[in-house]
Design a protein around this motif. Sequence first.
Motif, short mmCIF file in Angstrom:
data_model
loop_
_atom_site.label_atom_id
_atom_site.label_comp_id
_atom_site.label_asym_id
_atom_site.label_seq_id
_atom_site.Cartn_x
_atom_site.Cartn_y
_atom_site.Cartn_z
N ASP A 88 34.21 43.96 44.61
CA ASP A 88 33.25 43.46 43.64
C ASP A 88 33.70 43.97 42.26
N THR A 89 34.44 43.12 41.52
CA THR A 89 35.04 43.59 40.27
C THR A 89 34.00 43.70 39.14
N ASP A 90 32.90 42.94 39.21
CA ASP A 90 31.87 43.05 38.16
C ASP A 90 31.22 44.43 38.21
N GLU A 91 30.96 44.86 39.44
CA GLU A 91 30.34 46.18 39.60
C GLU A 91 31.30 47.27 39.10
N LEU A 92 32.59 47.06 39.35
CA LEU A 92 33.61 48.02 38.91
C LEU A 92 33.58 48.18 37.39
N GLU A 117 44.03 39.37 46.56
CA GLU A 117 44.28 38.04 46.01
C GLU A 117 44.71 38.18 44.56
N ARG A 118 45.52 37.22 44.11
CA ARG A 118 46.00 37.26 42.72
C ARG A 118 44.84 37.27 41.72
N LYS A 119 43.79 36.49 42.01
CA LYS A 119 42.70 36.42 41.02
C LYS A 119 41.94 37.76 40.95
N THR A 120 41.86 38.47 42.05
CA THR A 120 41.22 39.80 42.02
C THR A 120 42.08 40.75 41.18
N LEU A 121 43.39 40.67 41.38
CA LEU A 121 44.30 41.54 40.61
C LEU A 121 44.23 41.21 39.12
N GLU A 122 44.14 39.91 38.82
CA GLU A 122 44.07 39.52 37.40
C GLU A 122 42.80 40.08 36.75
N ARG A 123 41.73 40.08 37.52
CA ARG A 123 40.46 40.64 37.02
C ARG A 123 40.60 42.16 36.80
N ILE A 124 41.30 42.83 37.72
CA ILE A 124 41.51 44.29 37.56
C ILE A 124 42.36 44.57 36.31
N VAL A 125 43.36 43.74 36.08
CA VAL A 125 44.18 43.89 34.87
C VAL A 125 43.29 43.75 33.63
N TYR A 168 52.12 39.37 56.10
CA TYR A 168 52.14 38.40 57.21
C TYR A 168 50.78 37.71 57.32
N ASN A 169 50.59 36.98 58.39
CA ASN A 169 49.35 36.21 58.61
C ASN A 169 49.01 35.34 57.40
N GLY A 170 50.04 34.80 56.75
CA GLY A 170 49.83 33.83 55.66
C GLY A 170 49.44 34.45 54.32
N ALA A 171 49.44 35.77 54.22
CA ALA A 171 49.04 36.39 52.94
C ALA A 171 50.13 36.18 51.89
N LYS A 172 49.70 36.21 50.63
CA LYS A 172 50.66 36.06 49.53
C LYS A 172 50.52 37.31 48.66
N PHE A 173 51.63 37.98 48.44
CA PHE A 173 51.59 39.23 47.67
C PHE A 173 51.90 38.98 46.19
N THR A 174 51.12 39.60 45.31
CA THR A 174 51.41 39.56 43.88
C THR A 174 51.66 40.99 43.41
N SER A 175 52.78 41.20 42.73
CA SER A 175 53.04 42.53 42.18
C SER A 175 52.36 42.63 40.82
N ILE A 176 51.84 43.82 40.54
CA ILE A 176 51.23 44.06 39.23
C ILE A 176 52.27 43.81 38.12
N SER A 177 53.55 44.03 38.47
CA SER A 177 54.60 43.82 37.45
C SER A 177 54.61 42.37 36.97
N GLU A 178 54.12 41.44 37.78
CA GLU A 178 54.12 40.02 37.40
C GLU A 178 52.98 39.67 36.44
N ILE A 179 51.90 40.45 36.49
CA ILE A 179 50.70 40.01 35.76
C ILE A 179 50.12 41.05 34.78
N ALA A 180 50.76 42.22 34.69
CA ALA A 180 50.12 43.30 33.91
C ALA A 180 50.15 43.06 32.40
N ARG A 181 50.95 42.12 31.95
CA ARG A 181 51.09 41.81 30.51
C ARG A 181 51.33 43.12 29.75
N ASP A 182 50.52 43.37 28.69
CA ASP A 182 50.80 44.58 27.90
C ASP A 182 49.87 45.75 28.26
#
Length: 406
Positions: free
Chosen positions: A154-158, A189-197, A218-232
């Motif tokens: 729950d990123t809003d609560e965070l 998920e990428r969108k959760t990580l983007e929200r954390i960024v 595995y099991n169809g998951a897709k990994f996103t590295s923070i290095s791809e989305i952390a911007r500045d």
Amino acid sequence: MEILSKLSRYAENAIEEENPTVERLTKEGKEISKLNIGDPARFFPTPKYMIDAYIKALKDGRTSYVEPEGIPELRDAVAARYKRMYHKEIDRQSIFITHGVSESLIFLNSMFIDPGDMAVLFKPYYSVCYTGFRVFGGDPILQGYQEDRNWDLDTDELDRKIKENVKAGRMVKYISITNPSNPTGMVLERKTLERIVDIANNNRLVLISDEIYDEVIYNGAKFTSISEIARDVPHIIFNGASKDLDATGFRIGFAIVPGEDKVSDQIRKKMVDYCSMRLCVNTPAQYAVADGINNIKEHAREINVFVKAIEERANFASKLINESEYMHVVPPRGAYYLLPKLDMNRLDVKNDGEFVHKLLEEEQVLLTRGSGFGARGHVRLVALPPKDVLGHAIAKINKFCENHSK
Ligand SMILES: Cc1ncc(COP(=O)(O)O)c(C=O)c1O
């Protein structure tokens, strides 16, 4: 005189705490199914090409001290890996080689945390990360993953919790994520990580991302590295040889601090000081890991076989657990841990710690108590052993539950 510091009481590791009982039972001639330690090299031998590279480094006389931040060959190999996998240009000066991610964690907590400082840790957490933080006097903002939402956040609560603490005058330093997660096996998920960024950015916090299992997906998951989305946003990425390269005992980890901002600059300078305090990291192991990373073809073959086996074993164990009346698990999608929830109302044990201890004494199956990861009423097991071993152990756990059913 009390010789030990007050904070030293936080130094512990729930994964190892049953060792005295294990020792006694072993002396009594009992065989124990050990499902407590996430050490791939105990079940899948470290690839031969890396062993050969280690031996070659020794034969070539690579036995002296080397650069405190790591040998250039390994730092360049790590940079090339990030270019290959995540299309990131990272220069050698941003990469620090440490004795496993464990040492990076100690360095960073020591350099960031004065007693009373805060950081965001997500619960369940990888216990060593939490322990290191507490030992330096950190006071966590604990944000829970939600089990009923497949361990999502729950990123809003965070955001609200961080703002409350900052408003109250507390010093909040960083947000720490472990993705894929030990102990839940969840992949964010990428969108959760983007929200954390965004949250790190808005609250001017450093973002730390432990990505040591980034190829065990595995099991169809897709990994996103923070290095791809952390911007500045100032960020630090942890990775290493223990999991993807199946070389836990080499003790090689990396801390990557790629930002071009002032905070990242300060962190890099201080990392040089910390690295120089312990002179350098195991020299022949660094050469072997550089080879392991650069040997793209061999590595691809090894990791594919490994991940396929883990997927099969984790799904097999999840199915058996979910057939039990006494436990339920969200099947993992990364790493190799399962964190089943016990139906404590149906069992005559006090808590997950007693469950683990009595299970070991009575059935010789060794798990780790969930409370050691901030997950009361759960237990953690590793899906590394072959299916027959997992099946046998889960049957014994069920038998134990039957014997202790209320
Ligand atoms: C999430 C996570 N980070 C770090 C580590 C420790 O890594 P290292 O062997 O590089 O010290 C582990 C070990 O299990 C882990 O699960």
